[in-house]
Write an enzyme that holds these catalytic residues in place. Structure first.
Site, PDB file in Angstrom:
ATOM      1  N   GLY A 439      -7.428  -4.494   4.961  1.00  0.00           N
ATOM      2  CA  GLY A 439      -7.181  -6.113   5.076  1.00  0.00           C
ATOM      3  C   GLY A 439      -5.982  -6.269   4.696  1.00  0.00           C
ATOM      4  O   GLY A 439      -4.758  -5.598   5.139  1.00  0.00           O
ATOM      5  N   SER A 440      -5.422  -7.639   3.973  1.00  0.00           N
ATOM      6  CA  SER A 440      -4.220  -7.874   4.176  1.00  0.00           C
ATOM      7  C   SER A 440      -3.433  -7.435   3.104  1.00  0.00           C
ATOM      8  O   SER A 440      -2.089  -7.757   3.012  1.00  0.00           O
ATOM      9  CB  SER A 440      -4.055  -9.589   3.649  1.00  0.00           C
ATOM     10  OG  SER A 440      -4.849 -10.219   4.549  1.00  0.00           O
ATOM     11  N   THR A 441      -3.671  -6.474   2.204  1.00  0.00           N
ATOM     12  CA  THR A 441      -2.952  -5.684   1.562  1.00  0.00           C
ATOM     13  C   THR A 441      -1.984  -4.882   2.383  1.00  0.00           C
ATOM     14  O   THR A 441      -0.903  -4.474   2.016  1.00  0.00           O
ATOM     15  CB  THR A 441      -3.565  -4.645   0.639  1.00  0.00           C
ATOM     16  OG1 THR A 441      -4.359  -3.677   1.528  1.00  0.00           O
ATOM     17  CG2 THR A 441      -4.706  -5.260  -0.276  1.00  0.00           C
TER      18      THR A 441
END
Length: 707
Positions: A439-441
């Site tokens: 995801g956005s990590t």
């Protein structure tokens, strides 16, 4: 006596023959022919033992032939070489049983005999005495002794006037050869501060004395319920042949801390509780996936481990560090081979092999951080890991739900094993060794590649395109969406702060698939990390794509941590260490060593300047009150961080599926005792999103710094 094989055996025989030639010069031609025949027989596969047994020319040859038969375990042929007087004293069955128990019991191998002096035999003499040295290998090491035996000539062949002293000089007929095991102890596993994670401890052994039981059937049913055992299994143990009315029959071990179970057991007449030494795991499920557990070796294990000092009673690591460090932790039992008299009194020790304890291992794990991380995530299918980002020392590795390795030591019932395997939350699955959609990590990694490759100007304004975007009509009905509008200044810092999917999709397209893949390779994708326990290698493509990013849509999705991306949590920590190590990725380590110096897994992946640019954006994720990670801010502990939500669903417009929630944070330079923590919960949709994970990671950091 010791084994003589191949050329070595033939050589020994020739030496014996040469001495015989010296004594019987007149028979020189005859003995030369014998030697030639022996060589031909050996080459054609006929053993010298058979030849000697047939010829029986000298006591020496008979002795050597007998020794070879010992090596071959041919007890019936050995018995044929005994004198008539010896065979009258002992039957073939008794002879076979005594020799088999001794030679095979001590694992005798490579038995050899060597005459002490050249014997002189008078022509026509029917009896001779021979002094010789016997050597053999055994389970307790080399055995060597000098012996003297009598040979008699019967019907043209020399026979052995055998008794038990032929095996060992001190072994009288009523004496026994006794093998005594000197148990060694498996090595312990400790955390960085000496807190035991796995090692020798005490459990409570539950058993019964059948003669003291009342209403046996009811007692068995009660025991089965309390101990989670099958009632028939208990009955089988109690009805074993060795059991007398006063015999203690062990049933199962339970933890010393289980006082409620102890009290219930002691209400049953005939039940006894004893302390028993065993392997214990003090942190239980909190470190279960990390430590793993040991179990008794199987027949298959023994076959694979032949020659590595394992036996039927050995234990072996079956998971986690117990398995990964098996050769370090494994103990080597000692043995003594003793001769004892009829009363069991020691007469002589023939061989002694001292025991060797397994080596202790100190890990970099901090038990308090491990416990804290487990408690935060225990209620969910989740993973958490903590590390010092400047040294790479792992402080915690947690997979939840966990399993208690003590259960495997105490004994799992079939019902409990079935429950563990069928639990929908998969407690036996090790989530920190697995790869996950990040995801956005992953946006920080996309930003680092973009800036370093020159494809991204961090100050450039990409322009506000709304909350839904596609590159062109060629994408059909596929759109990249984002959640939060934040104005017209669409640059790196703002996009990171508000976690703008569209911005990082566009950055990824600017970078291009080929450049993305090149940097992924530089960062260790598709490469297993040098780490004691297995960690799955991160990947960016499907199995059938030949190492390429197959389409523009996949490339765009990759930019904000979706697409085909799968990342291991420990690998993610290493990539984030670039931002506090001047562009170098630290090598995570799990084993503590003296004078340990930090090593980089991947050196200078990005420049210090690029690392600083991305770091400033990640700081704003926490420091900016509008940042997606603002709730992680801790007064006095400056950190960078990134939230993430990975959507796992069949179609873009589907409302079904799960949302993997992430949060990763890292303390900045100057903070004493640097710390990086990553956490992921498999589905945060019921909990309102990734903020659920952010709160848990924050709690771990607070506990570490005593906030």
């Amino acid at each position: 006596m010791a084994k003589q094989r191949g050329k070595k055996r033939a050589g020994n025989r020739k030496a014996v023959d040469k001495r015989a030639i010296g004594r019987h010069e007149r028979n020189k031609k005859i003995w030369g022919a014998v030697i030639g025949i022996a060589a031909v027989l050996l080459i054609t596969g006929i053993g010298c033992a058979a030849f000697f047994l047939k010829s029986g020319k000298t006591p020496e040859e008979t002795l050597v032939a007998y020794g070879e038969l010992v090596n071959q375990r041919k007890y019936d042929r050995m018995y044929e070489m005994l004198s008539e007087q010896a065979r009258e004293r002992i039957s073939e069955e008794e002879f076979t049983e005594r020799n088999q128990k001794i030679y095979e019991g001590i694992e005798a191998e490579n038995l050899t005999v060597q005459c002490e002096e050249e014997p002189v035999f008078e022509k026509g003499k029917k009896e001779a005495e021979l002094s010789y040295t016997c050597e053999m290998e055994s389970m307790a090491g080399k055995i060597s002794f000098v012996n003297k035996s009598t040979f008699v000539k019967e019907r043209g062949d020399w026979k052995i006037n055998w008794d038990s002293t032929f095996i060992f000089p001190m072994l009288k007929e009523d004496y026994r050869v006794q093998i005594n095991t000197r148990p060694a102890v498996r090595g312990n596993i400790y955390d960085r501060n000496g807190v035991m994670l796995a090692g020798q401890g005490t459990a409570t052994e539950v058993g019964v004395v059948t003669g003291k039981m009342e209403n046996r059937d009811m007692a068995v049913e009660q025991l089965a319920q309390i101990l989670d055992m099958d009632a028939d299994t208990i009955r089988t143990k109690m009805e074993a042949d060795y059991v007398q009315d006063d015999t203690f029959v062990p049933l199962k071990m339970i933890a010393k801390t289980d006082t409620a179970k102890e009290e219930a057991l002691l209400q049953i007449p005939g039940v006894l509780l004893n302390d028993a030494e065993t392997r214990v795991y003090p942190l239980g499920a909190a470190a279960g996936h990390l430590t793993g557990y040991v179990q008794s070796v199987t027949a298959e294990d023994l076959e694979k481990l032949e020659g590595k000092d394992y036996h039927a009673n050995s234990q072996i690591g079956k998971a986690g560090l117990e398995m990964a460090l098996e050769q370090t932790l494994h103990e080597h039992d000692g043995y003594s081979i003793d001769i004892v008299n009829a009363d069991g009194i020691l007469i002589e020790t023939m061989a002694l092999k001292p025991e060797e304890n397994g080596k202790d291992v100190y890990t970099t794990i901090d038990a308090s951080v491990q416990q804290s991380a487990y408690e935060q995530f225990a209620a969910d299918p989740a993973v958490a890991a903590a590390m010092d980002p400047t040294t790479g020392k792992m402080l915690a590795l947690v997979s939840t739900p966990g399993y208690d390795p003590n259960e495997f030591i105490m004994g799992l019932s079939d019902a409990r094993w079935k429950n563990l395997n069928e639990d929908p939350n998969k407690p036996l699955m090790n989530r920190f060794e697995t790869t996950w959609v990040p995801g956005s990590t992953f946006k920080a990694i996309t930003a680092a590649i973009g800036v370093e490759s020159g494809k991204l100007d961090p100050n450039a304004n990409f322009g506000d395109v709304g909350l839904s975007w596609q590159k062109d009509a060629g994408w059909g009905d596929y759109y990249v969406t984002t959640l939060t509008p934040y104005g017209s200044e669409v640059n790196l810092t703002n996009a990171m702060t508000y976690s703008d999917n569209i911005y990082f999709a566009r950055v990824s397209l600017e970078i291009g698939a080929k450049t993305q893949v090149e940097w992924f390779r530089k960062m260790g994708f598709k490469e297993e990390m040098d780490f004691p326990v297995y960690l799955g290698a991160s990947s960016y493509d499907s199995d059938d794509s030949d190492g390429e990013i197959a389409s523009e849509i996949q490339l765009a999705d990759t930019g904000y941590g979706q697409g085909e991306l799968l990342v291991n949590p420990v690998h993610l920590l290493s990539m984030y260490s670039m931002f506090v190590n001047g562009g170098n990725m630290i090598l995570p380590v799990l084993i503590q060593e003296e004078e340990q110096t930090p090593q980089y897994w991947k050196e200078q992946v990005i420049s210090p300047q690029t690392a600083e640019i991305v770091k400033q954006g990640l700081i704003q994720v926490i420091e900016n009150p509008a940042g997606t990670g603002a709730s992680a801010k801790i007064e006095g502990i400056p950190m960078l961080g990134k939230t993430g939500t990975a959507e796992i669903k069949e179609a873009q417009d589907s409302t079904e599926g799960v949302e993997r929630g992430w949060f990763i944070c890292e303390t900045l330079e100057g903070v004493e005792r640097p710390l990086a923590v990553v956490g992921m919960v498999e589905d945060v949709k019921p909990h309102g999103g990734s903020g659920y994970v952010t709160a848990k990671v924050r709690a771990i950091v607070e506990q570490y710094y005593g906030k």
